[in-house]
Structures are given as C-alpha cells and as structure tokens.
Design an enzyme around this catalytic site. Structure first.
Site, PDB file in Angstrom:
ATOM      1  N   ASP A   1      -1.604  10.090   1.645  1.00 28.54           N
ATOM      2  CA  ASP A   1      -2.419   8.997   2.175  1.00 28.54           C
ATOM      3  C   ASP A   1      -3.377   9.607   3.197  1.00 28.54           C
ATOM      4  O   ASP A   1      -3.363  10.827   3.406  1.00 28.54           O
ATOM      5  CB  ASP A   1      -1.497   7.936   2.808  1.00 28.54           C
TER       6      ASP A   1
ATOM      7  N   ASP B   1       0.870  -1.188   0.000  1.00 26.64           N
ATOM      8  CA  ASP B   1       0.000   0.000   0.000  1.00 26.64           C
ATOM      9  C   ASP B   1       0.901   1.229   0.000  1.00 26.64           C
ATOM     10  O   ASP B   1       1.259   1.776   1.042  1.00 26.64           O
ATOM     11  CB  ASP B   1      -0.918  -0.014   1.217  1.00 26.64           C
ATOM     12  N   ALA B   2       1.274   1.620  -1.195  1.00 26.36           N
ATOM     13  CA  ALA B   2       2.342   2.614  -1.375  1.00 26.36           C
ATOM     14  C   ALA B   2       1.824   3.903  -2.012  1.00 26.36           C
ATOM     15  O   ALA B   2       2.471   4.938  -1.940  1.00 26.36           O
ATOM     16  CB  ALA B   2       3.442   2.018  -2.246  1.00 26.36           C
ATOM     17  N   LYS B   3       0.693   3.832  -2.678  1.00 27.20           N
ATOM     18  CA  LYS B   3       0.061   4.997  -3.301  1.00 27.20           C
ATOM     19  C   LYS B   3       1.056   5.789  -4.142  1.00 27.20           C
ATOM     20  O   LYS B   3       1.126   6.998  -4.060  1.00 27.20           O
ATOM     21  CB  LYS B   3      -0.632   5.848  -2.239  1.00 27.20           C
ATOM     22  N   ARG B   4       1.806   5.064  -4.970  1.00 27.62           N
ATOM     23  CA  ARG B   4       2.788   5.684  -5.831  1.00 27.62           C
ATOM     24  C   ARG B   4       2.159   6.199  -7.119  1.00 27.62           C
ATOM     25  O   ARG B   4       0.956   6.042  -7.339  1.00 27.62           O
ATOM     26  CB  ARG B   4       3.902   4.679  -6.157  1.00 27.62           C
TER      27      ARG B   4
END
Lengths: 276, 276
Positions: free
Chosen positions: B96, A91-94
């Site tokens: 996030d 879960d890195a939201k890159r």
C-alpha cells in the site's frame, strides 16, 4: 449495492464523499484511550457525525491488522456499525492465485464466514485474471482494482510503457474482459489530476475511487473536471483530512465540519454538471 | 533470521522445503472438528510431524482471515507454535502507500503490536518503492516480492514487455535498488521451470520462494537445475501435497511421509551440488 443504488445515494445526499477510516491509536484524541476499544469508539463517533454527508466508508485493513486479533475485531465491529445504505469498502489491496483469492472473497463478502460483508474490496492486479475473478462471484459486490495510485512509487511500474500503453492503461483495458462497470471500479489517485482525461477515454462509465484529496495534495475541482461522468462516476476519499481534523473532545464535530465543506463543494459540482 | 542462518538451517536439515499451511475447515480431517480450534490443532500436529524436515512454514493469510477475528487468532497461535529456528513466512501479498505499508510491517513483524513476528512477508510490487521499503526497516526481516507467479493469470501483466524486459524482469531489476539479497527474496513459480535460467541472470544470489511444486504441477528437478545457487537460494513450497496427504486420523503421518520424500530428494540435490 448496485451501481444505480449508489448513484441514487449520491443524488439523495448530494455528495460523493468517501470517508477513509485509517484510524490509528497514536493519532486519535487522547481522551478516547479510556474506552475499552478506543479505535472502535473513535470510528463510531466519526460515523455518527458524518453519515449524512458521505456515501461511502473505507477502513484500510492495515490500520486494524497491525493490532493483531484485537484489531481484526475492531474492523468487524466497525463494519457492523456502518449503515447498510452506505457503500462500504474494505481497502485491503488483496490478490492471490484463484483458490486463495476465493478465500479473500469469503473474508470480505461472506458474513456467515467472517462476520463481515463489505460492498467492495480493493484488489491489486499484478497476478492477473484468476486473482481478481473470484471476487466477482458475489452478487452486487464490487472489485475496486488498483490502476493508477496516488503514492510516489506509482511511477516505478504503473507508468512504464507496454506496447504503446502504460501499465495502468493495460490494466484498465485487460480487466474490462473480467467484469463490467456494474461490478468493477478502479483506484485512480487524485494527485494525478490531468491523468483523469486519459483514464476516462478507457473507462468512460466506471466508478473511480479517488484517494489523495487533502493530505496527499490532490485537487477536487481538477479531478471532477476530467473525471465526472453521467452517473457521477467518482467516489472521492478523504481520510486524514477529516478524521484527524480535531484532536480534542470535539474531534467528531471538527470531522463533520471538514466533511461538510467537501459535501458542499461536491453538491455545487453535481448541480453544475446537472446531476441533481 | 539472516541469510547465513537460513543457509545453515538448510545444511543442518539437508532440506530446503517450505510447508504451506493453507489450512481450510472444509478440507481438514473430520475427527479434528471436535476440537475447540480445529485448524490450530491441525497446524500443530502438522508442525510436530514435519519440523525436522523443513526449513520454513508459510501460512497464507487468506485461509485465516476468511474466518474473521477467530481466524486471525488462529494465525497468531500458529505463528507462536512455529519453532524459532524455522523461517516463518506470512504469505499475505500486501502492499500500500508508504504510511500504510508501515502499518502492515507492524502487523507481521512487530510482536508488541500484533503478537506476531514473522521472519518475512510476501509483498505485491504494483505500487512501487514506497509500498515495499517500510518492510525493510526491521532488522533481519525479509520482503519476499512477487515476481513471476505460478497462477494462470500471471501472463496478463507479468509477461508483458516493457522496453525489452518483461514486467517481472523489470520488477527484479528495479527492486534491487531497494534492498540487497540479505533482506529481499522473490516469488518465482515452479510451473515456469525454464524461466529460472532467465531469473538467475538477474538475481544470481537471491533466495527464491518457489510455490507450485505438487498440486500446481511444478517439477522440483527442473527448478533446481536452473535455480540452485551457491547458498542453495531456493525455498520450495508445498502446501496441499503435504498437508492434505491424508484425511484420516493418521493425517500427520501421511504429511510426514510426503515431506520426507521431498526432503530426501532435496538432500540428494544438495549433495550433488556439493552444498552439503
């Protein structure tokens, strides 16, 4: 992992639970601080205690990066400890320009480069197609694209109207040109239960990763009422509600109890939907 | 670093150049491969050769993460090598939910936690206010928010119309409620030269981080024509055009030559604008 394999795991385990490994040094049980790597020990005991009850683990990279290079090592070792038949989510939201997103894809998918090879990575859509497509060059690896998130700020942009659609609906529509439901999932927050009906009109067959059950107040039954599809189509994440269920030496048992409650509830939902 | 200090550095060095340290093992000169940490050696030599010509360094985290924990160590050591009076940018494009963005803020701003304390970090706006505001709790640290990026995919969402505004304009407007021009900058790609006039209507006083000059085809003169303000207000990034100017043992000299060309051009622009 293929979509069929993931659904197979869901049927085998009678669960569509994802455990979020948002493990933080100031929240884990104090007795673990004597270990050389307390967070890794915490994660290992959690995995041992829950691996028969969940189908996915999702470490959020922020909780590892904040400890610098040591934290990155913990992330790597945590990935190695996740059983191969459990779907792993970075879960890195890159997301960056094409040639740079390609490096992020190496980070999370290419074990030879980074010592990690997650099954999937979360990606932010703001930069558009070329920020997402490099992740799709890896066989049986998944992009989990942010659509409708569970946080308070989601209304600032995701709910804004763009030519009759909300931005998150535009993201759902446009991104289907980049990948099929065999390689793309979407993040849809559980705190928006009723929105799942709208989401399913646009993406009936995709898996949805659903954070926000538990600590953030989302309701599992409501999410499933609107979100379930013929291959389940949901991965329900719980982080704090499971991993911090206990704060003593029995923290892993307490975590298991919480995971078991969710698994039992999910099993009944799957039975009722004739998916078992 | 404060805004006034940054402008002071620009006046002192007669430059508003940012060097992007997008250093990749397969592109650096071959003779460096004999070093224990080739990329760190590459970065150090680049910094030594250009530090009097630029006001900022910008490592993109993707180029470090892709090598796993070893890469994260290189990022840390690179940050330590950047002189304190040069503005450091972690080009990480994070974002996030609130409690998680707070951990990313620890990652890039809290040296005690992560051994790094950059002056700024790039953040993606898709998740809205609480994904951005935790980064603002650190004194004299900056959020550089993605607005209009330089990649081909920018049109997918950033240019979509939301009630009379384009999405990137909505981002510029909404985010000004979160921070002033003393703590927030915006990413605006150089490949959209004429768009700087529209951007400056909304954010006349903010610094803009401008990637895309050089390899991506952006035009420095056009960017400055529309983008310059009374405190310069621009950090122009060049990555590949400088760091890969040479491929032999003289790579650092070649990099310096390219940086010097840009610095001279910037000096003339600053003189013409009566900012020196």
């Amino acid at each position: 992992m293929t979509k069929q394999q993931l659904f197979g795991q869901i049927q085998k385990k009678r669960s569509f639970l994802c455990v979020g490994l948002d493990s933080s040094l100031d929240k884990i049980p104090k007795h673990l601080l004597k270990y050389e790597n307390p967070i890794l020990e915490f994660n290992k005991q959690l995995i041992d205690a829950t691996k028969d009850l969940c189908v996915a683990y999702k470490p959020n990279t922020a909780f590892y990066e904040c400890y610098g290079k040591k934290g990155w090592e913990t992330l790597t070792e945590t990935w190695k400890y996740i059983p191969q038949d459990i779907f792993s989510i970075a879960d890195a939201k890159r997301g960056d320009i094409g040639n740079t997103s390609a490096m992020y894809a190496e980070t999370f998918f290419n074990e030879k480069s980074s010592e990690m090879s997650f099954d999937s990575v979360t990606v932010a859509p703001y930069m558009g197609s070329d920020s997402v497509t490099p992740f799709l060059n890896f066989k049986d690896k998944w992009v989990i694209l942010l659509a409708l998130t569970s946080n308070s700020g989601h209304a600032d942009f995701q709910l804004q109207e763009i030519g009759g659609d909300k931005l998150f609906e535009k993201v759902l529509k446009t991104s289907q040109q980049w990948a099929t439901d065999e390689q793309m999932m979407y993040v849809v927050g559980a705190t928006r239960g009723a929105a799942f009906a709208d989401v399913r009109k646009l993406v009936p067959n995709h898996f949805l990763l659903v954070p926000g059950v538990g600590a953030q107040g989302g309701d599992l039954q409501e999410v499933c009422k609107y979100g379930l599809n013929s291959q389940c189509g949901l991965l329900i994440n719980s982080s704090r509600g499971i991993i911090y269920a206990g704060s003593g030496e029995d923290f892993a048992e307490k975590a298991r109890e919480e995971a078991l409650k969710l698994q039992k509830e999910m099993e009944q939902i799957l039975v009722n939907a004739k998916l078992l």
